[in-house]
Design a protein around this motif. Structure first.
Motif, short mmCIF file in Angstrom:
data_model
loop_
_atom_site.label_atom_id
_atom_site.label_comp_id
_atom_site.label_asym_id
_atom_site.label_seq_id
_atom_site.Cartn_x
_atom_site.Cartn_y
_atom_site.Cartn_z
N LEU A 75 0.83 -1.21 0.00
CA LEU A 75 0.00 0.00 0.00
C LEU A 75 0.86 1.26 0.00
N LEU A 76 1.94 1.24 0.75
CA LEU A 76 2.84 2.40 0.75
C LEU A 76 3.47 2.60 -0.62
N ALA A 77 3.87 1.50 -1.25
CA ALA A 77 4.46 1.59 -2.59
C ALA A 77 3.44 2.17 -3.57
N LEU A 78 2.21 1.74 -3.47
CA LEU A 78 1.16 2.28 -4.33
C LEU A 78 0.92 3.76 -4.04
N SER A 79 0.92 4.11 -2.77
CA SER A 79 0.66 5.51 -2.41
C SER A 79 1.77 6.42 -2.93
N CYS A 95 1.19 7.61 -6.49
CA CYS A 95 0.07 8.53 -6.73
C CYS A 95 0.47 9.94 -6.32
N ARG A 96 0.14 10.90 -7.21
CA ARG A 96 0.47 12.29 -6.90
C ARG A 96 -0.39 12.83 -5.77
N GLY A 97 -1.60 12.31 -5.62
CA GLY A 97 -2.48 12.77 -4.55
C GLY A 97 -2.96 14.20 -4.75
N ASP A 98 -3.21 14.57 -5.99
CA ASP A 98 -3.65 15.94 -6.27
C ASP A 98 -5.10 15.92 -6.76
N ASP A 99 -5.53 16.97 -7.43
CA ASP A 99 -6.91 17.08 -7.91
C ASP A 99 -7.15 16.33 -9.22
N SER A 100 -6.12 15.73 -9.75
CA SER A 100 -6.22 14.99 -11.00
C SER A 100 -7.05 13.71 -10.80
N ALA A 106 -3.72 0.24 -10.60
CA ALA A 106 -3.07 -1.00 -10.18
C ALA A 106 -4.07 -2.00 -9.62
N LEU A 107 -5.07 -1.51 -8.92
CA LEU A 107 -6.07 -2.41 -8.34
C LEU A 107 -7.06 -2.93 -9.37
N ILE A 155 1.52 -5.34 -7.64
CA ILE A 155 1.28 -5.26 -6.20
C ILE A 155 2.07 -6.33 -5.47
N ASN A 156 2.08 -7.52 -6.04
CA ASN A 156 2.78 -8.60 -5.37
C ASN A 156 4.21 -8.56 -5.80
#
Length: 136
Positions: free
Chosen positions: A105-109, A112-117, A125-126, A135-136
């Motif tokens: 989950l940290l690697a996925l986070s 991600c830019r975590g912006d308004d996009s 990925a999910l 993921i694995n």
């Protein structure tokens, strides 16, 4: 003592106590003339024992087995210890799985830019077949 008192003193809900009684984990309570359940001090001790075992992650079946061992004068402490160590092994496996999930989950986070996009690598990925590989 009635079920409300047993619940308060054991830290369990009345519903849980009735369930344990129904499942045969503890013996059936005596019924008063008014039909209310009446629990003995021994049953209260059993309820407390089960609660402590459950709080340590033992399943209801495992807790029942430990309770049976408690009341078995022929028990061997080696058997009890082996059960506890098996449980510790299971907990260690769960910890490893949780650590792997956290790391994924940290690697996925971090991807991600975590912006308004609307673009989100986490959801990508999910949602795709290659997510299992990424993921694995």
């Amino acid at each position: 003592m009635n079920i409300s008192q047993a619940a308060k003193l054991s830290g369990l809900s009345s519903k849980t106590i009735r369930f344990y009684e129904q499942q045969g984990v503890i013996g059936a309570a005596v019924r008063a003339e008014n039909g209310y359940r009446v629990y003995s001090e021994q049953q209260l001790q059993q309820l407390r024992f089960i609660k402590r075992a459950r709080d340590l992650g033992f399943s209801l079946g495992q807790s029942r087995e430990l309770l049976e061992l408690l009341h078995n004068p022929q028990r061997r402490s080696a058997e009890v210890k082996a059960r506890v160590l098996d449980h510790v092994d299971q907990i260690n496996q769960q910890l490893e799985q949780l650590t792997q999930m956290r790391d994924q989950l940290l690697a996925l986070s971090h991807q991600c830019r975590g912006d308004d996009s609307a673009d989100c690598p986490i959801l990508d990925a999910l949602s795709c077949d290659r997510a299992d590989k990424e993921i694995n």
